[in-house]
Design a protein around this motif. Structure first.
Motif, PDB file in Angstrom:
ATOM      1  N   PRO A 365       0.933  -1.423   0.375  1.00 39.62           N
ATOM      2  CA  PRO A 365       0.253  -0.013   0.072  1.00 39.62           C
ATOM      3  C   PRO A 365       0.979   0.985  -0.006  1.00 39.62           C
ATOM      4  N   ILE A 366       0.570   2.004  -0.509  1.00 36.86           N
ATOM      5  CA  ILE A 366       1.142   3.361  -0.540  1.00 36.86           C
ATOM      6  C   ILE A 366       0.637   4.551  -0.116  1.00 36.86           C
ATOM      7  N   ALA A 367       1.849   5.297   1.136  1.00 38.56           N
ATOM      8  CA  ALA A 367       0.735   6.242   2.194  1.00 38.56           C
ATOM      9  C   ALA A 367       0.784   7.477   1.870  1.00 38.56           C
ATOM     10  N   ALA A 368      -0.297   8.425   1.883  1.00 40.05           N
ATOM     11  CA  ALA A 368      -0.495   9.324   0.655  1.00 40.05           C
ATOM     12  C   ALA A 368      -0.581  10.394   2.402  1.00 40.05           C
ATOM     13  N   MET A 369       0.221  11.681   2.512  1.00 39.13           N
ATOM     14  CA  MET A 369      -0.238  12.699   3.100  1.00 39.13           C
ATOM     15  C   MET A 369      -0.542  13.743   3.249  1.00 39.13           C
ATOM     16  N   TYR A 370      -0.409  14.919   4.025  1.00 35.48           N
ATOM     17  CA  TYR A 370      -0.133  16.246   3.569  1.00 35.48           C
ATOM     18  C   TYR A 370       0.656  16.671   3.748  1.00 35.48           C
ATOM     19  N   LYS A 371       2.403  16.704   3.709  1.00 30.80           N
ATOM     20  CA  LYS A 371       3.076  17.639   4.113  1.00 30.80           C
ATOM     21  C   LYS A 371       3.660  18.982   4.436  1.00 30.80           C
ATOM     22  N   LEU A 372       2.807  19.184   5.449  1.00 27.77           N
ATOM     23  CA  LEU A 372       3.047  21.417   5.704  1.00 27.77           C
ATOM     24  C   LEU A 372       3.879  21.264   7.235  1.00 27.77           C
ATOM     25  N   ASP A 373       5.160  21.221   6.596  1.00 26.52           N
ATOM     26  CA  ASP A 373       6.433  22.064   7.043  1.00 26.52           C
ATOM     27  C   ASP A 373       6.585  23.427   7.304  1.00 26.52           C
ATOM     28  N   LEU A 374       5.273  23.966   8.045  1.00 33.34           N
ATOM     29  CA  LEU A 374       5.379  25.710   7.859  1.00 33.34           C
ATOM     30  C   LEU A 374       6.696  26.368   8.508  1.00 33.34           C
ATOM     31  N   LEU A 375       7.492  25.660   9.218  1.00 31.17           N
ATOM     32  CA  LEU A 375       8.574  26.347   9.768  1.00 31.17           C
ATOM     33  C   LEU A 375      10.098  26.156   9.348  1.00 31.17           C
TER      34      LEU A 375
END
Length: 557
Positions: A365-375
């Motif tokens: 299975p392929i993991a899917a995430m919203y990656k938000l490194d704001l800093l």
């Protein structure tokens, strides 16, 4: 609701499957280059077409490609668009406060020779603007500046487009490399290293090539010492920064080193004769900067970009990078404090209905995430430099915010274009369309390393952006390389390095250069001027990539 990736949806017919998979890319090329539809609309319709094909032909449950598109759009927003907005914002602050005039005068007052002016302004200064702002600003500013100095408008535009070859791969604080790292899953530093072992060879050659095009071989040889100083200082700095510091600083530092080194060199060395164009009077000298312009004033004008360089360097230090993204585990009290803030500003939520719902060819299975490194993103480092610039240049908060919102307004359509292009790329990747094309390209077998840079060239020609091209073709290059036994990093580097040679013939770049130099309506002339140089430099990159894959493999990280 799961989907097992099927790379040959028309069973037993790879060729016909590839023809369908290539439709979104072909449509995008047709809409942008032939029908001249606005880039943000062309990219939006392309994303819709990719969604339709993924559902109708690849039989994906509709929710999966839709959510994949949202994953790409979020990545296009942060970090890519955030970097571009703040890069342009910082540049505009110097214009708003009048400090950009001081920067300009500090450059153009060094020499009256047109050849050396082209090196300082089109090559070094243009690379600096590409590294800190990008998005058409380098060509527009440097071409207008050269015209103001007395250059023929067509030559000014052509020379600046040609000079812009060297820095494009690391433009806007490394946006093209950062964008490629997302969909390919490879570290940005590793991709940076590969580009840093290709592009410096081109960068070293560009100053000589530039002056030969501008004044002929004999006149170029008259300033050979200056060409060597300019090209070698840029290329060496680009190599070391790309290999040891990452993708954010190669342009900014290389340009500064080249600019300062050449300026100092010209204090001690002068050409035997001053070169002017035939249409100019021999006595047509450039007005020097005002005598009242002191070293302190020059330092103040350059201070925003000095601070930018410092902040980007700090953001790139591995331990600080970990702290800014909430991953630091050491015992340093300051870094632990930053780690707490970084942890609160870092978000990686799963993509609803998509995470682990797509099964790859290995049955995983392929993991899917919203990656938000704001800093942790470099865009925030630039934003911090913009805040510091408010105090350095003594601009009011009212004007500061006015410039920021003006920047957002100006970039709204380019940002939309980026969001839709990244969204479209993620859909093609999730559905398996890119792998379908890769399997077809892999049929070129041993010749694929030679043709690999052509994909990047085509991507930049159409989109006008190395960032967009890298997103569009990054995974395609990666999968194709793996299938033919080529190092994937080399293919990714070739995509970006090949892409820089397409920038000078991109319709968007041509339009910007013509607008800046008063050549509106003469775009076809400028294209004829640049296309032969674009094809020649592309051939050089193709040969280099082929050699690195077969003979010079020790150059690959």
């Amino acid at each position: 609701m799961t989907y097992v990736q099927n790379f040959i949806p028309i069973h037993g017919h790879l060729f016909w499957s590839a023809l369908i998979a290539v439709l979104p890319i072909a449509f995008f090329f047709w809409a942008l280059a032939i029908k001249k539809i606005a880039a943000h609309l062309a990219s939006f319709f392309t994303m819709l077409l990719a969604l339709a094909i993924s559902v109708i032909v690849y039989k994906m449950p509709a929710a999966l490609p839709v959510m994949s598109a949202t994953q790409g759009i979020v990545y296009g927003l942060v970090p890519i668009s955030w970097i571009i907005v703040n890069s342009v914002f910082l540049y505009k602050l110097t214009v708003k406060t009048g400090q950009f005039d001081v920067i300009r005068n500090s450059v153009v007052s060094i020499t009256e020779d047109r050849r050396l002016q082209a090196l300082l302004i089109a090559f070094s200064f243009g690379a600096f603007l590409e590294g800190s702002a990008g998005f058409g600003a380098p060509v527009a500013i440097t071409a207008a500046l050269l015209v103001g100095l007395g250059f023929n408008p067509l030559y000014a535009a052509g020379i600046c487009l040609l000079a812009n070859t060297a820095p494009v791969a690391f433009g806007a604080i490394g946006s093209p490399v950062i964008a490629m790292a997302g969909p390919t899953g490879l570290p940005a530093l590793e991709i940076s290293k590969m580009i840093g072992r290709q592009l410096p060879l081109i960068s070293m050659f560009i100053p000589l090539y530039l002056i030969i095009v501008m004044a002929g071989f004999k006149k170029a040889m008259e300033v050979l010492p200056a060409l060597l100083v300019s090209g070698l200082s840029f290329a060496v700095t680009q190599f070391f920064t790309a290999n040891f510091m990452g993708p954010e600083l190669p342009d900014v530092l290389s340009a500064l080193v080249s600019l300062i080194t050449l300026a100092v060199f010209l204090k001690f060395w002068k050409p035997k004769s001053i070169f002017y164009f035939k249409h100019e009077e021999a006595a047509a000298a450039v007005e020097a900067a005002p005598a009242s312009q002191t070293k302190g004033q020059i330092a103040k004008a350059w201070s925003p970009f000095i601070v930018l360089t410092i902040f980007i360097t700090i953001w790139g230090i591995p331990q600080i990078k970990l702290a800014l993204t909430g991953q630091y585990t050491g015992g340093n009290a300051i870094l632990n404090a930053i780690n707490g803030i970084g942890s609160a500003a870092t978000f990686s939520p799963n993509v609803p209905f998509l995470n682990n719902h797509i099964i790859n060819s290995s049955n995983d299975p392929i993991a899917a995430m919203y990656k938000l490194d704001l800093l942790g993103t470099a865009g925030t480092a630039i934003f911090a430099a913009a805040i510091m610039t408010k105090f350095l240049l003594n601009i009011s908060w009212k004007d500061w915010f006015h410039v920021f919102f003006d920047t957002l307004k100006e970039l709204k359509f380019p940002i939309l274009t980026i969001l839709f292009i990244v969204g479209f790329a993620y859909v093609m990747n999730a559905s398996g369309m890119i792998t379908t094309l890769a399997l077809t390209l892999a049929k070129t077998a041993a010749l694929f390393p030679f043709f690999s840079p052509v994909l990047g060239w085509l991507g930049v020609f159409i989109t006008g952006s190395d960032t967009s091209s890298n997103v569009l073709f990054g995974t395609l290059q990666q999968v194709s390389a793996q299938s033919v036994g080529m190092n994937p990093l080399l293919a990714l580097g070739a995509n970006s390095s090949g892409g820089v040679t397409g920038k000078m013939i991109s319709p968007q770049s041509i339009a910007v250069a013509c607008a800046a130099t008063g050549l509106i309506g003469r775009e076809s002339e400028l294209l004829r001027f640049t296309v032969k140089h674009s094809l020649f430099l592309l051939l050089v990159v193709c040969i280099l990539t082929f050699l690195q894959s077969n003979v010079l493999s020790w150059m690959v990280p």
